[in-house]
Design a protein around this motif. Structure first.
Motif, PDB file in Angstrom:
ATOM      1  N   GLU A   1      -1.494 -18.700  25.813  1.00 47.00           N
ATOM      2  CA  GLU A   1      -1.493 -19.901  25.171  1.00 47.00           C
ATOM      3  C   GLU A   1      -0.479 -19.716  24.014  1.00 47.00           C
ATOM      4  O   GLU A   1       0.309 -20.825  23.911  1.00 47.00           O
ATOM      5  CB  GLU A   1      -3.033 -20.225  24.704  1.00 47.00           C
ATOM      6  N   ILE A   2      -0.334 -18.690  23.263  1.00 49.46           N
ATOM      7  CA  ILE A   2       0.368 -18.603  22.050  1.00 49.46           C
ATOM      8  C   ILE A   2       1.953 -18.610  22.533  1.00 49.46           C
ATOM      9  O   ILE A   2       2.896 -19.233  22.265  1.00 49.46           O
ATOM     10  CB  ILE A   2       0.152 -17.176  21.452  1.00 49.46           C
ATOM     11  N   ASP A   3       2.142 -18.042  23.982  1.00 49.37           N
ATOM     12  CA  ASP A   3       3.335 -17.849  24.307  1.00 49.37           C
ATOM     13  C   ASP A   3       4.114 -19.617  24.732  1.00 49.37           C
ATOM     14  O   ASP A   3       5.223 -19.662  24.627  1.00 49.37           O
ATOM     15  CB  ASP A   3       3.560 -17.145  25.837  1.00 49.37           C
ATOM     16  N   GLU A   4       2.971 -20.245  25.421  1.00 52.55           N
ATOM     17  CA  GLU A   4       3.455 -21.596  25.593  1.00 52.55           C
ATOM     18  C   GLU A   4       3.611 -22.431  24.312  1.00 52.55           C
ATOM     19  O   GLU A   4       4.771 -23.069  24.667  1.00 52.55           O
ATOM     20  CB  GLU A   4       2.063 -22.228  26.612  1.00 52.55           C
ATOM     21  N   ILE A   5       2.821 -22.127  23.478  1.00 51.70           N
ATOM     22  CA  ILE A   5       3.253 -22.801  22.224  1.00 51.70           C
ATOM     23  C   ILE A   5       4.501 -22.570  21.623  1.00 51.70           C
ATOM     24  O   ILE A   5       5.181 -23.265  21.051  1.00 51.70           O
ATOM     25  CB  ILE A   5       2.198 -22.464  21.108  1.00 51.70           C
ATOM     26  N   VAL A   6       4.652 -21.267  21.637  1.00 52.91           N
ATOM     27  CA  VAL A   6       6.104 -20.862  20.929  1.00 52.91           C
ATOM     28  C   VAL A   6       7.226 -21.296  21.937  1.00 52.91           C
ATOM     29  O   VAL A   6       8.198 -21.665  21.353  1.00 52.91           O
ATOM     30  CB  VAL A   6       6.038 -19.097  21.154  1.00 52.91           C
ATOM     31  N   LYS A   7       7.022 -21.260  23.194  1.00 56.97           N
ATOM     32  CA  LYS A   7       8.183 -22.130  24.199  1.00 56.97           C
ATOM     33  C   LYS A   7       8.549 -23.306  23.950  1.00 56.97           C
ATOM     34  O   LYS A   7       9.514 -23.900  23.965  1.00 56.97           O
ATOM     35  CB  LYS A   7       7.765 -21.564  25.392  1.00 56.97           C
ATOM     36  N   SER A   8       6.949 -24.188  23.502  1.00 55.27           N
ATOM     37  CA  SER A   8       7.292 -25.634  23.408  1.00 55.27           C
ATOM     38  C   SER A   8       7.820 -26.180  22.258  1.00 55.27           C
ATOM     39  O   SER A   8       8.120 -27.305  22.057  1.00 55.27           O
ATOM     40  CB  SER A   8       5.895 -26.152  23.553  1.00 55.27           C
ATOM     41  N   CYS A   9       7.828 -25.120  21.335  1.00 56.92           N
ATOM     42  CA  CYS A   9       8.361 -25.555  19.725  1.00 56.92           C
ATOM     43  C   CYS A   9       9.684 -25.624  19.920  1.00 56.92           C
ATOM     44  O   CYS A   9      10.444 -26.383  19.265  1.00 56.92           O
ATOM     45  CB  CYS A   9       7.811 -24.436  18.766  1.00 56.92           C
ATOM     46  N   ASN A  10      10.400 -24.829  20.601  1.00 58.85           N
ATOM     47  CA  ASN A  10      11.886 -24.898  20.606  1.00 58.85           C
ATOM     48  C   ASN A  10      12.548 -24.902  19.360  1.00 58.85           C
ATOM     49  O   ASN A  10      13.516 -25.719  19.174  1.00 58.85           O
ATOM     50  CB  ASN A  10      12.417 -26.077  21.439  1.00 58.85           C
ATOM     51  N   THR A  11      12.250 -23.890  18.507  1.00 50.30           N
ATOM     52  CA  THR A  11      12.871 -23.946  17.260  1.00 50.30           C
ATOM     53  C   THR A  11      12.748 -22.536  16.725  1.00 50.30           C
ATOM     54  O   THR A  11      12.158 -21.561  17.180  1.00 50.30           O
ATOM     55  CB  THR A  11      12.101 -24.924  16.300  1.00 50.30           C
TER      56      THR A  11
ATOM     57  N   ASP B   1      12.110 -22.184  13.554  1.00 48.98           N
ATOM     58  CA  ASP B   1      11.489 -22.343  11.942  1.00 48.98           C
ATOM     59  C   ASP B   1      10.032 -21.836  12.118  1.00 48.98           C
ATOM     60  O   ASP B   1       9.081 -22.244  13.167  1.00 48.98           O
ATOM     61  CB  ASP B   1      11.372 -23.995  11.878  1.00 48.98           C
ATOM     62  N   THR B   2       9.877 -20.893  11.581  1.00 46.88           N
ATOM     63  CA  THR B   2       8.513 -20.070  11.474  1.00 46.88           C
ATOM     64  C   THR B   2       7.458 -21.087  11.284  1.00 46.88           C
ATOM     65  O   THR B   2       6.175 -21.045  11.799  1.00 46.88           O
ATOM     66  CB  THR B   2       8.570 -18.843  10.775  1.00 46.88           C
ATOM     67  N   TYR B   3       7.484 -21.858  10.109  1.00 46.55           N
ATOM     68  CA  TYR B   3       6.429 -22.923   9.907  1.00 46.55           C
ATOM     69  C   TYR B   3       6.146 -23.765  10.946  1.00 46.55           C
ATOM     70  O   TYR B   3       5.012 -24.087  11.280  1.00 46.55           O
ATOM     71  CB  TYR B   3       6.523 -23.470   8.582  1.00 46.55           C
ATOM     72  N   LYS B   4       6.941 -24.058  11.748  1.00 42.91           N
ATOM     73  CA  LYS B   4       6.569 -25.065  12.955  1.00 42.91           C
ATOM     74  C   LYS B   4       5.765 -24.179  13.825  1.00 42.91           C
ATOM     75  O   LYS B   4       4.833 -24.761  14.441  1.00 42.91           O
ATOM     76  CB  LYS B   4       7.836 -25.662  13.491  1.00 42.91           C
ATOM     77  N   TYR B   5       6.054 -22.939  14.075  1.00 42.06           N
ATOM     78  CA  TYR B   5       5.199 -22.066  14.982  1.00 42.06           C
ATOM     79  C   TYR B   5       3.794 -22.147  14.318  1.00 42.06           C
ATOM     80  O   TYR B   5       2.621 -22.038  15.064  1.00 42.06           O
ATOM     81  CB  TYR B   5       5.748 -20.599  15.293  1.00 42.06           C
TER      82      TYR B   5
ATOM     83  N   ARG C   1       2.390 -24.019  12.273  1.00 43.25           N
ATOM     84  CA  ARG C   1       1.381 -25.202  12.356  1.00 43.25           C
ATOM     85  C   ARG C   1       1.274 -25.746  13.956  1.00 43.25           C
ATOM     86  O   ARG C   1       0.032 -26.224  13.996  1.00 43.25           O
ATOM     87  CB  ARG C   1       2.287 -26.245  11.945  1.00 43.25           C
ATOM     88  N   ALA C   2       1.999 -25.334  14.859  1.00 42.66           N
ATOM     89  CA  ALA C   2       1.378 -25.476  16.243  1.00 42.66           C
ATOM     90  C   ALA C   2       0.388 -24.773  16.645  1.00 42.66           C
ATOM     91  O   ALA C   2      -0.496 -25.318  17.232  1.00 42.66           O
ATOM     92  CB  ALA C   2       2.685 -25.610  16.945  1.00 42.66           C
ATOM     93  N   ILE C   3       0.280 -23.387  16.328  1.00 41.60           N
ATOM     94  CA  ILE C   3      -0.689 -22.579  16.653  1.00 41.60           C
ATOM     95  C   ILE C   3      -2.029 -23.057  15.972  1.00 41.60           C
ATOM     96  O   ILE C   3      -3.025 -23.112  16.521  1.00 41.60           O
ATOM     97  CB  ILE C   3      -0.228 -21.022  16.272  1.00 41.60           C
ATOM     98  N   GLU C   4      -1.773 -23.301  14.583  1.00 37.21           N
ATOM     99  CA  GLU C   4      -2.797 -24.138  13.661  1.00 37.21           C
ATOM    100  C   GLU C   4      -3.573 -25.103  14.368  1.00 37.21           C
ATOM    101  O   GLU C   4      -4.926 -25.138  14.653  1.00 37.21           O
ATOM    102  CB  GLU C   4      -2.441 -24.287  12.496  1.00 37.21           C
ATOM    103  N   GLN C   5      -2.914 -26.035  14.709  1.00 40.29           N
ATOM    104  CA  GLN C   5      -3.401 -27.217  15.575  1.00 40.29           C
ATOM    105  C   GLN C   5      -3.847 -26.859  16.972  1.00 40.29           C
ATOM    106  O   GLN C   5      -4.891 -27.254  17.259  1.00 40.29           O
ATOM    107  CB  GLN C   5      -2.097 -28.125  15.845  1.00 40.29           C
ATOM    108  N   ALA C   6      -3.543 -25.880  17.735  1.00 39.62           N
ATOM    109  CA  ALA C   6      -4.570 -25.693  18.797  1.00 39.62           C
ATOM    110  C   ALA C   6      -5.345 -24.966  18.719  1.00 39.62           C
ATOM    111  O   ALA C   6      -6.615 -25.344  19.196  1.00 39.62           O
ATOM    112  CB  ALA C   6      -3.433 -24.567  19.433  1.00 39.62           C
ATOM    113  N   LEU C   7      -5.572 -24.190  17.549  1.00 44.47           N
ATOM    114  CA  LEU C   7      -6.941 -23.564  17.133  1.00 44.47           C
ATOM    115  C   LEU C   7      -7.869 -24.600  16.698  1.00 44.47           C
ATOM    116  O   LEU C   7      -9.139 -24.454  16.986  1.00 44.47           O
ATOM    117  CB  LEU C   7      -6.660 -22.457  16.174  1.00 44.47           C
TER     118      LEU C   7
END
Length: 70
Positions: free
Chosen positions: A40-50, A52-56, A58-64
């Protein structure tokens, strides 16, 4: 190794019980914390396409939040 579907249903049942206790006026029971799998983390990282560490973060925070708040 545990079955992800079994964990899903176990957590779903715990949420149902907690909501039933809450509606009946009883103390709310502690819900189990549900984390993200490596996949799931790999999918989030790939979907961010950036880069920018903070975007990662925030995306992980939202998924949790989604996973733990039903």
């Amino acid at each position: 190794m545990t079955c992800p579907d079994c964990e899903y249903h176990k957590n779903r049942a715990a949420r149902w019980r907690a909501e039933a206790y809450k509606q009946a006026g009883h103390d709310v029971i502690e819900l189990p914390w549900v984390g993200l799998t490596d996949e799931e983390i790999d999918e989030i990282v790939k979907s961010c396409n950036t880069t920018d560490t903070y975007k990662y973060f925030r995306a992980i925070e939202q998924a949790l939040k989604e996973k733990n708040n039903g």
